[in-house]
Design an enzyme around this catalytic site. Structure first.
Site, PDB file in Angstrom:
ATOM      1  N   ASP A 427      40.201  29.412  73.965  1.00  0.00           N
ATOM      2  CA  ASP A 427      40.067  30.527  73.026  1.00  0.00           C
ATOM      3  C   ASP A 427      39.557  30.016  71.680  1.00  0.00           C
ATOM      4  OD1 ASP A 427      40.267  33.084  72.071  1.00  0.00           O
ATOM      5  OD2 ASP A 427      42.407  32.971  71.635  1.00  0.00           O
ATOM      6  N   GLU A 430      34.462  29.908  69.051  1.00  0.00           N
ATOM      7  CA  GLU A 430      33.119  30.318  68.550  1.00  0.00           C
ATOM      8  C   GLU A 430      32.484  29.252  67.681  1.00  0.00           C
ATOM      9  OE1 GLU A 430      35.873  32.253  68.551  1.00  0.00           O
ATOM     10  OE2 GLU A 430      35.191  33.256  70.354  1.00  0.00           O
ATOM     11  N   ASP A 503      38.769  40.471  72.033  1.00  0.00           N
ATOM     12  CA  ASP A 503      39.836  41.351  71.513  1.00  0.00           C
ATOM     13  C   ASP A 503      39.394  42.802  71.414  1.00  0.00           C
ATOM     14  OD1 ASP A 503      41.297  39.063  71.377  1.00  0.00           O
ATOM     15  OD2 ASP A 503      41.059  38.793  69.215  1.00  0.00           O
TER      16      ASP A 503
END
Ligand code: GLC
Length: 818
Positions: A427, A430, A503
């Site tokens: 997770d 990015e 999300d």
């Protein structure tokens, strides 16, 4: 050639100044600066042979590589010097040895394969492509151009092509907008986008690959450039499609169709396919931020078995760690993780744990200490550490673009795996940083020896993290298939991980969006994808959750997940009638596992997407370019989710051919829309006539019991149709050594007979013997049923006209006649 003729205002219109990269050009505060944009001039020279061709205007050079009959790569060197050829997306570019013709006349240079011609126009260096019938499929509207970047060096690079009135565009990964990208302007820059909204751009992943369909012919463009990249599909000027990037090379692959499926297949040839996942990973996954302490985790596991709702995986989100330090455990919450994971495994659950790239700055934390000593963390341009705040507080970040760092990261999983962890969730890669969003541009990266700043490495950082995770796990697990999931990524990430859309929100709009995003991801080379079922933030009601479970049952990756401040979100949390319906759909998924696994194999082996929007079935029907609700899973089952509250019925478009309503077995002729009832208990599902759909018995988890009987649902058709059925051990890499079974079924029906032939490939023999046949839709009453010449006398025909019988040996030919 210096372009002094362009009016600066024109340029301002051409590229709006919302993108950072253009601010320096067009910032009104600076006044309009003189234009330094340069275009390719007149090509004076063209040389080449075999797979490589070069063209020059005396200064700039263009390279054309013929990859195979359908794919050509174009590359531009503004001052004649190409960068080293390196790509994370295309690990091995091996041009095929095929006949290529190189010709020249007054007007153009031309490079041709049997299927594609590339034309380089002598007047202006415009590049175009045409097919073997000389139909032009893609052509420059401007010569390739560039703008020097005085701050970082290198160039902003641009390509502008013609956009035709009925040309439509698809692909580009996970954009939260309509499936058809015509008229959109989009950016690729991996971004943590909590509770993202419809049309928000960019999101978590960068997939610079799109498919164009014009007048029934498809081609793809893969702009393999990792810098912040921009795409305009007739948005700014409806006659032009542009793509450009804030650095790197103008380098793109032209991928010829003519069908969209051909384009996607070829894209996978370049970037690779997803390895076969462990079979359990196609089951139902339950996640939450977070299940803790141990008692809660155990209660969830028990809940599934008590409610008799199949489930294969339970996730541990960040709270399992000690202060969010990766590779540690919070021993207060989880005093004996090994035992807990083993107990869960006894009950048939795999445990999946999260890891984030931010490593807490803490000299008492071995991972930080070792990373610091070995200089594995990213540094700023002047050698300061790249520091930022994420869940653990102040963190440093491994440079996953360094192979040595990847190797180290991969080795850190040995304890988790020894504890029994079966999957790893990557997770925040990015990479996300609180406050600033991500790293500053000047952060340096190794980039596998082809060094660069964060401008170049940003979009691949997440992919390299999950690659390190996957490769490390693969090494530790030896011959067992790792399961990994990632939020961020770049083209090629499918070689290492599955993906969820990030999300999202518990709303009907997001259910609609998730449906589009998964279809888009699937056609953009990311087959193993899904959404947070139920919505990550906010509260769904029972109806929304159930509709989401129904859609999720047909997402390649099926996981419910929700934020920490939300109410309980297990499939039984909303009471009846929802629990029973949720159970039915999750059971349906387990029944269809062999079909879904076979669709995965078709992806892995042949490069086909798993989810296929209707436009991929019938690209020549213009109306289909705008359909985005219905899709097929593989090519046999068409699904149309219910995306509105209280809906009693909805319209579904069925492509041409015959379809069976999955629930009623009613036969419908496609080619038009049909109104289908949508009570809460069902969503419209149709099966293509001629399909053979294998079905396993419902189990609470993969491998719960040995499979003793496989149902073969044979759907009569009055034409010949093929189906594949793939099986193997489901957890090792033995399939790479041909230890698998790929069965091919051919159904052929006539007015008074039906033939089903089976042929087999591969070295794996399933443990069950024979099949339980269910033959659906026979237009006659059978009087003779033979298998390989032997009469079947023990059969039944139900009220729904389903003919059933069993045959407990392998077979080649089933013959049913009137
Ligand atoms: C991010 C993830 C989410 C996760 C949370 C806590 O928001 O997208 O899935 O639950 O972080 O780790």
């Amino acid at each position: 050639m210096e372009d002094n003729t362009l009016n600066p205002k024109e340029l301002l219109n051409e590229f709006v100044e919302e993108e950072e990269g253009f601010r320096h050009l067009n910032n009104p505060a600076d006044g309009i600066k003189p234009i330094t944009k340069k275009y390719l001039g007149v090509p004076t020279h063209g040389v080449g042979s075999g797979s490589k061709y070069y063209f020059t205007d005396g200064d700039a050079k263009v390279e054309l590589i013929v990859v195979n009959e359908e794919i050509m790569r174009v590359r531009l060197a503004p001052h004649g010097v190409f960068l080293e050829d390196f790509s994370y997306a295309v690990p091995k570019l091996k041009p095929k040895n095929i006949p290529v013709q190189f010709t020249e006349d007054d007007k153009e240079f031309r490079v041709s394969t049997a299927k594609v011609n590339c034309h380089i126009r002598k007047a202006d260096f415009f590049i175009s492509f045409s097919d073997q019938n000389n139909v032009v499929t893609s052509s420059d509207a401007k010569a390739m151009h560039w703008e020097e970047n005085t701050q970082f060096g290198g160039y902003y690079v641009f390509s502008t092509k013609e956009c035709h009135p009925d040309e439509n565009f698809f692909g580009l990964g996970d954009k939260p907008t309509e499936l058809n990208l015509r008229g959109k302007r989009l950016v690729n820059w991996n971004t943590d986008a909590y509770s993202f909204a419809w049309n928000q751009d960019p999101l978590y992943r960068s997939i610079p690959f799109y498919i164009s369909v014009n007048e029934g012919i498809a081609h793809g463009i893969f702009f393999d450039n990792t810098f912040k990249a921009h795409f305009d599909f007739g948005g700014e000027d409806k006659t032009k499609t542009s793509f450009w990037a804030d650095g790197g090379e103008m380098q793109y692959y032209y991928i010829h169709g003519p069908h969209m499926m051909d384009v996607v297949k070829s894209y996978h040839l370049l970037t690779g396919t997803h390895p076969m996942p462990p079979l359990w990973a196609l089951g139902y996954h339950q996640c939450r931020w977070s299940y803790y302490p141990e008692a809660k985790f155990r209660a969830v596991a028990k809940g599934f078995r008590e409610h008799k709702i199949p489930c294969d995986a339970i996730y541990l989100d960040i709270d399992y760690m000690d202060g969010y330090r990766c590779f540690t455990w919070n021993r207060r919450y989880f005093p004996d993780p090994k035992k807990m994971i083993a107990d869960a495994a006894e009950m048939g659950f795999k445990t999946v744990v999260i890891v984030d790239p931010g490593i807490r700055v803490d000299d008492n934390y071995p991972v930080f200490k070792e990373g610091k000593e070995k200089k594995y963390f990213c540094r700023r341009s002047d050698d300061y550490y790249m520091e930022g705040h994420v869940w653990p507080g102040r963190c440093q970040f491994p440079d996953f673009t360094n192979p040595e760092v990847r190797e180290w990261w991969g080795s850190l999983f040995d304890e988790l795996i020894e504890y029994g962890v079966a999957g790893v969730w990557n997770d925040m890669n990015e990479p996300a940083v609180f406050g600033s969003g991500t790293f500053p541009a000047d952060v340096r990266h190794d980039y596998d020896g082809y060094r660069g700043s964060h401008r170049k490495a940003h979009n691949v950082y997440g992919m390299q993290m999950v690659r390190a995770t996957y490769e490390g796990m693969r090494k530790i697990l030896k011959n067992k298939r790792p399961f990994t999931i990632t939020r961020a990524g770049y083209s090629g990430l499918q070689r290492y991980a599955s993906v969820w859309t990030g999300d999202n929100v518990a709303s009907w709009e997001h259910l609609r969006l998730g449906n589009i995003q998964c279809q888009r991801l699937s056609m953009s080379g990311i087959p193993f994808c899904g959404t947070d079922i139920g919505g990550f933030s906010g509260e769904p009601d029972g109806e929304l959750f159930t509709r989401w479970i129904q859609l999720g049952s047909f997402s390649p990756f099926m996981r419910a997940h929700s934020a920490g401040d939300t109410k309980e979100r297990e499939p039984w949390s909303f009471g009846e009638p929802f629990t029973a319906i949720n159970r039915n759909f999750i059971e349906l998924r387990y029944r269809l596992l062999p079909y879904m696994y076979s669709a995965f194999w078709e992806h892995h082996r042949y490069g086909f997407p798993i989810l296929r929007p209707v436009v991929m079935q019938e690209q020549d029907v213009l109306k289909n370019h705008f359909r985005q609700d219905e899709f097929t899973y593989g090519d046999k089952i068409l699904v149309c989710p219910v995306l509105e509250p209280g809906q009693k019925s909805r319209k579904v478009y069925l492509p041409k051919g015959k379809w069976y309503n999955f629930w009623t077995n009613e036969v419908i002729t496609g080619g038009e829309e049909v109104e289908v009832p949508t009570p809460l208990e069902t969503i419209p599902i149709f099966v293509k006539a001629g399909s053979v759909i294998p079905e396993y018995p419902v189990m609470q988890y993969v491998g719960e019991k040995p499979i003793e009987e496989v149902k073969l649902n044979v759907y009569y058709s009055d034409y010949e149709a093929n189906s594949f059925f793939f099986e193997d051990h489901g957890e090792s890499f033995a399939y790479e050594q041909d230890i698998y079974s790929e069965k091919k079924f051919v159904v052929n029906g006539e007015e008074s007979s039906l033939t089903l032939n089976q042929s087999m490939e591969g070295l794996y023999t399933p443990r069950y013997d024979g099949y339980h046949f269910r033959v659906i839709g026979l237009p006659f009453t059978p009087t003779s049923i033979t298998i390989d010449g032997k009469d079947i006398t023990d059969f039944s025909i139900s009220d729904e006209k389903v003919l059933e019988f069993k045959y407990t040996k392998t077979f080649h030919t089933l013959q049913i006649s009137k």
